[in-house]
Design an enzyme around this catalytic site. Structure first.
Site, PDB file in Angstrom:
ATOM      1  N   CYS A  12     -51.509  46.576 -25.272  1.00 16.37           N
ATOM      2  CA  CYS A  12     -51.896  45.767 -24.117  1.00 16.37           C
ATOM      3  C   CYS A  12     -52.858  46.489 -23.185  1.00 16.37           C
ATOM      4  O   CYS A  12     -53.456  45.866 -22.309  1.00 16.37           O
ATOM      5  CB  CYS A  12     -50.653  45.335 -23.343  1.00 16.37           C
ATOM      6  SG  CYS A  12     -49.519  44.413 -24.372  1.00 16.37           S
ATOM      7  N   HIS A  18     -52.480  43.037 -16.432  1.00 19.06           N
ATOM      8  CA  HIS A  18     -52.088  42.569 -17.767  1.00 19.06           C
ATOM      9  C   HIS A  18     -50.964  41.547 -17.626  1.00 19.06           C
ATOM     10  O   HIS A  18     -49.980  41.782 -16.927  1.00 19.06           O
ATOM     11  CB  HIS A  18     -51.628  43.765 -18.608  1.00 19.06           C
ATOM     12  CG  HIS A  18     -50.927  43.355 -19.855  1.00 19.06           C
ATOM     13  ND1 HIS A  18     -51.478  42.456 -20.744  1.00 19.06           N
ATOM     14  CD2 HIS A  18     -49.703  43.675 -20.357  1.00 19.06           C
ATOM     15  CE1 HIS A  18     -50.633  42.257 -21.735  1.00 19.06           C
ATOM     16  NE2 HIS A  18     -49.545  42.988 -21.527  1.00 19.06           N
ATOM     17  N   ASN A  48     -48.279  36.586 -23.372  1.00 18.25           N
ATOM     18  CA  ASN A  48     -48.802  37.955 -23.436  1.00 18.25           C
ATOM     19  C   ASN A  48     -49.749  38.055 -24.638  1.00 18.25           C
ATOM     20  O   ASN A  48     -49.307  37.985 -25.780  1.00 18.25           O
ATOM     21  CB  ASN A  48     -47.627  38.931 -23.584  1.00 18.25           C
ATOM     22  CG  ASN A  48     -48.076  40.386 -23.678  1.00 18.25           C
ATOM     23  OD1 ASN A  48     -49.261  40.673 -23.882  1.00 18.25           O
ATOM     24  ND2 ASN A  48     -47.145  41.303 -23.540  1.00 18.25           N
TER      25      ASN A  48
HETATM   26  N1  ACO Z   1     -33.476  33.148 -24.387  1.00 18.91           N
HETATM   27  C1  ACO Z   1     -32.232  33.281 -23.902  1.00 18.91           C
HETATM   28  N2  ACO Z   1     -31.646  34.482 -23.726  1.00 18.91           N
HETATM   29  C2  ACO Z   1     -32.353  35.578 -24.060  1.00 18.91           C
HETATM   30  C3  ACO Z   1     -33.657  35.505 -24.594  1.00 18.91           C
HETATM   31  C4  ACO Z   1     -34.210  34.216 -24.746  1.00 18.91           C
HETATM   32  N3  ACO Z   1     -35.453  34.015 -25.222  1.00 18.91           N
HETATM   33  N4  ACO Z   1     -34.110  36.758 -24.814  1.00 18.91           N
HETATM   34  C5  ACO Z   1     -33.117  37.587 -24.463  1.00 18.91           C
HETATM   35  N5  ACO Z   1     -32.057  36.881 -24.009  1.00 18.91           N
HETATM   36  C6  ACO Z   1     -30.766  37.360 -23.536  1.00 18.91           C
HETATM   37  C7  ACO Z   1     -30.413  38.725 -24.050  1.00 18.91           C
HETATM   38  O1  ACO Z   1     -29.830  38.650 -25.329  1.00 18.91           O
HETATM   39  C8  ACO Z   1     -29.448  39.199 -22.993  1.00 18.91           C
HETATM   40  O2  ACO Z   1     -28.196  38.633 -23.257  1.00 18.91           O
HETATM   41  P1  ACO Z   1     -26.848  39.497 -22.986  1.00 18.91           P
HETATM   42  O3  ACO Z   1     -26.875  39.785 -21.506  1.00 18.91           O
HETATM   43  O4  ACO Z   1     -25.786  38.566 -23.429  1.00 18.91           O
HETATM   44  O5  ACO Z   1     -26.994  40.733 -23.821  1.00 18.91           O
HETATM   45  C9  ACO Z   1     -29.967  38.571 -21.707  1.00 18.91           C
HETATM   46  O6  ACO Z   1     -30.838  37.501 -22.110  1.00 18.91           O
HETATM   47  C10 ACO Z   1     -30.751  39.531 -20.849  1.00 18.91           C
HETATM   48  O7  ACO Z   1     -31.634  40.268 -21.691  1.00 18.91           O
HETATM   49  P2  ACO Z   1     -32.712  41.241 -21.099  1.00 18.91           P
HETATM   50  O8  ACO Z   1     -33.502  41.836 -22.230  1.00 18.91           O
HETATM   51  O9  ACO Z   1     -32.088  42.175 -20.115  1.00 18.91           O
HETATM   52  O10 ACO Z   1     -33.601  40.187 -20.310  1.00 18.91           O
HETATM   53  P3  ACO Z   1     -34.762  40.450 -19.314  1.00 18.91           P
HETATM   54  O11 ACO Z   1     -34.500  39.745 -18.067  1.00 18.91           O
HETATM   55  O12 ACO Z   1     -35.110  41.900 -19.260  1.00 18.91           O
HETATM   56  O13 ACO Z   1     -35.962  39.695 -20.016  1.00 18.91           O
HETATM   57  C11 ACO Z   1     -37.866  40.259 -21.341  1.00 18.91           C
HETATM   58  C12 ACO Z   1     -36.368  40.038 -21.326  1.00 18.91           C
HETATM   59  C13 ACO Z   1     -38.533  38.941 -20.983  1.00 18.91           C
HETATM   60  C14 ACO Z   1     -38.257  40.672 -22.745  1.00 18.91           C
HETATM   61  C15 ACO Z   1     -38.228  41.334 -20.309  1.00 18.91           C
HETATM   62  O14 ACO Z   1     -37.405  42.446 -20.469  1.00 18.91           O
HETATM   63  C16 ACO Z   1     -39.654  41.785 -20.419  1.00 18.91           C
HETATM   64  O15 ACO Z   1     -40.574  41.013 -20.197  1.00 18.91           O
HETATM   65  N6  ACO Z   1     -39.868  43.061 -20.734  1.00 18.91           N
HETATM   66  C17 ACO Z   1     -41.190  43.629 -20.851  1.00 18.91           C
HETATM   67  C18 ACO Z   1     -41.665  43.329 -22.224  1.00 18.91           C
HETATM   68  C19 ACO Z   1     -43.103  43.607 -22.344  1.00 18.91           C
HETATM   69  O16 ACO Z   1     -43.845  43.568 -21.396  1.00 18.91           O
HETATM   70  N7  ACO Z   1     -43.467  43.857 -23.585  1.00 18.91           N
HETATM   71  C20 ACO Z   1     -44.821  44.043 -23.884  1.00 18.91           C
HETATM   72  C21 ACO Z   1     -45.251  45.420 -23.522  1.00 18.91           C
HETATM   73  S1  ACO Z   1     -46.878  45.471 -23.668  1.00 18.91           S
HETATM   74  C22 ACO Z   1     -47.464  45.686 -25.276  1.00 18.91           C
HETATM   75  O17 ACO Z   1     -48.081  46.638 -25.512  1.00 18.91           O
HETATM   76  C23 ACO Z   1     -47.224  44.654 -26.343  1.00 18.91           C
END
Ligand code: ACO
Length: 340
Positions: free
Chosen positions: A113, A258, A288
């Site tokens: 990214c 980003h 993203n």
């Molecule tokens: N729908 C419903 N529930 C979900 C989903 C979904 N799509 N995805 C995860 N959950 C659940 C999880 O299983 C978890 O359940 P649990 O509490 O029973 O274990 C709960 O939701 C919370 O999960 P988290 O991972 O803590 O959720 P978070 O609020 O952190 O959101 C997300 C997840 C959106 C992935 C977030 O962490 C994020 O955006 N992180 C950054 C990711 C990113 O930017 N990646 C790209 C980096 S850049 C690159 O180079 C590609």
């Protein structure tokens, strides 16, 4: 003699025509439109179909950027992508060929990214060294092909697209001059976002004595840790870019970060004390798109009238690697076509 600076002289972007909404994803994944919107800010994303590829998207965005710049030739092509169509060769030479740019130097750059910001730094170097007087820099991704469609933790986040800029040699005083580029990486955290198979370390997901492990073909992501890293590193990269340019936060007319997660953008803006109305957001429409994210956002912002000639722009990105970067520029007078 002062080295030449890279000056933005054209921009263009595109997304695949196929749109996937949160409701579409919720039909086969254990998720809901409300969860996706509230946790990520994403409403829909564009996804390649019918054999569309990273190079196809790059060619389309490149065509638009060349048209915007009013040029038919450049001295070099840099393609930032983490979803190349194949491991070998790089996609950039094919992009240069299909754009009719001749036998110019053309190469790929892999920085997830942060790829576009790393590409700006690289292009700045090519121009400052005199190796090129103009560069076509493209961020293009068909990354949804590398994400497990059954994994609700990653399948809802990514979208495909491409954005491109033409950079020409000029001076630092001109509108469009790319400011000092601040870049960094932390390879000790490479496993936070990675695709285990397909490279030279592990050619296939299966082999002698190994069970087929489909998941190792696909992106593995530690979302929560990445979230924290993204906020910290994008804030840090933004501060460095501002310091190096001699700017302060109140001077920034538009923060184009980003587009990884709306909550990440909001948290970075809060830490920097950039008011909400100066934060550009288009993640709701595109998700993203990795290296395409910033040029796609810049094109959309300019096409929508949220970015105008003379505006001071702060860019910052964070991605796998880990990698991060930031820079500044004053928006020049450009012809811009809407990417959507
Ligand atoms: N729908 C419903 N529930 C979900 C989903 C979904 N799509 N995805 C995860 N959950 C659940 C999880 O299983 C978890 O359940 P649990 O509490 O029973 O274990 C709960 O939701 C919370 O999960 P988290 O991972 O803590 O959720 P978070 O609020 O952190 O959101 C997300 C997840 C959106 C992935 C977030 O962490 C994020 O955006 N992180 C950054 C990711 C990113 O930017 N990646 C790209 C980096 S850049 C690159 O180079 C590609």
């Amino acid at each position: 003699m002062t080295p030449a600076r890279a000056v933005l002289s054209g921009i263009g972007a595109c997304v695949p025509s196929n749109t996937v909404t949160n409701a579409d994803l919720s039909r086969h994944l254990d998720t809901s439109p409300e969860w996706i919107t509230s946790r990520t800010g994403i409403e829909e994303r564009h996804v390649v179909s019918g054999g569309e590829s990273t190079v196809d998207l790059a060619v389309e965005a490149g065509t638009r950027a060349l048209k915007s710049a009013g040029v038919a030739a450049v001295d070099a092509v840099v393609l930032a992508t983490t979803s190349p169509e194949r491991l070998c060769p790089a996609g950039a030479p094919e992009v240069a060929h299909r754009l009719g740019l001749g036998f110019v130097p053309a190469f790929d750059l892999t920085s997830a990214c942060s790829g576009f910001v790393f590409g700006l730094g690289t292009s700045q170097g090519l121009i400052a060294s005199g190796l090129a007087r103009s560069v076509l820099l493209i961020g293009a991704e068909a990354f949804t092909t590398l994400v497990d469609p059954e994994d609700r933790g990653t399948a809802v986040i990514f979208g495909d697209g491409a954005g491109a800029v033409v950079l020409r040699a000029g001076t630092g005083a001109e509108p469009g001059a790319i400011g000092p580029v601040s870049l960094g990486t932390d390879g000790s955290r490479a496993d936070l976002l990675h695709i285990p198979s397909g490279g030279s370390r592990q050619r296939a997901a299966t082999g002698l004595g190994h069970e087929l492990d489909k998941s190792s073909w696909y992106l593995q992501m530690a979302g929560r840790t990445l979230f924290q890293q993204a906020v910290a590193r994008m804030t840090e990269a933004s501060r460095s870019a501002l310091d190096d340019a001699g700017w302060t936060v109140p001077m920034v007319d538009l923060f184009v970060g980003h587009q990884a997660n709306l909550r990440i953008l909001t948290a970075v803006a809060k830490r920097l004390e950039v008011p909400e109305e100066r934060v550009f957001v288009n993640i709701d429409r595109v998700g993203n798109t990795l290296a395409a994210s910033i040029p796609l956002a810049l094109t959309a912002a300019a096409a929508q009238g949220e970015l105008n000639t003379g505006d001071r722009v702060l860019l910052s990105a964070f991605g796998a690697g880990l990698s991060w970067g930031g820079t500044t520029l004053v928006w020049p007078d450009l012809a811009v076509e809407s990417p959507l």
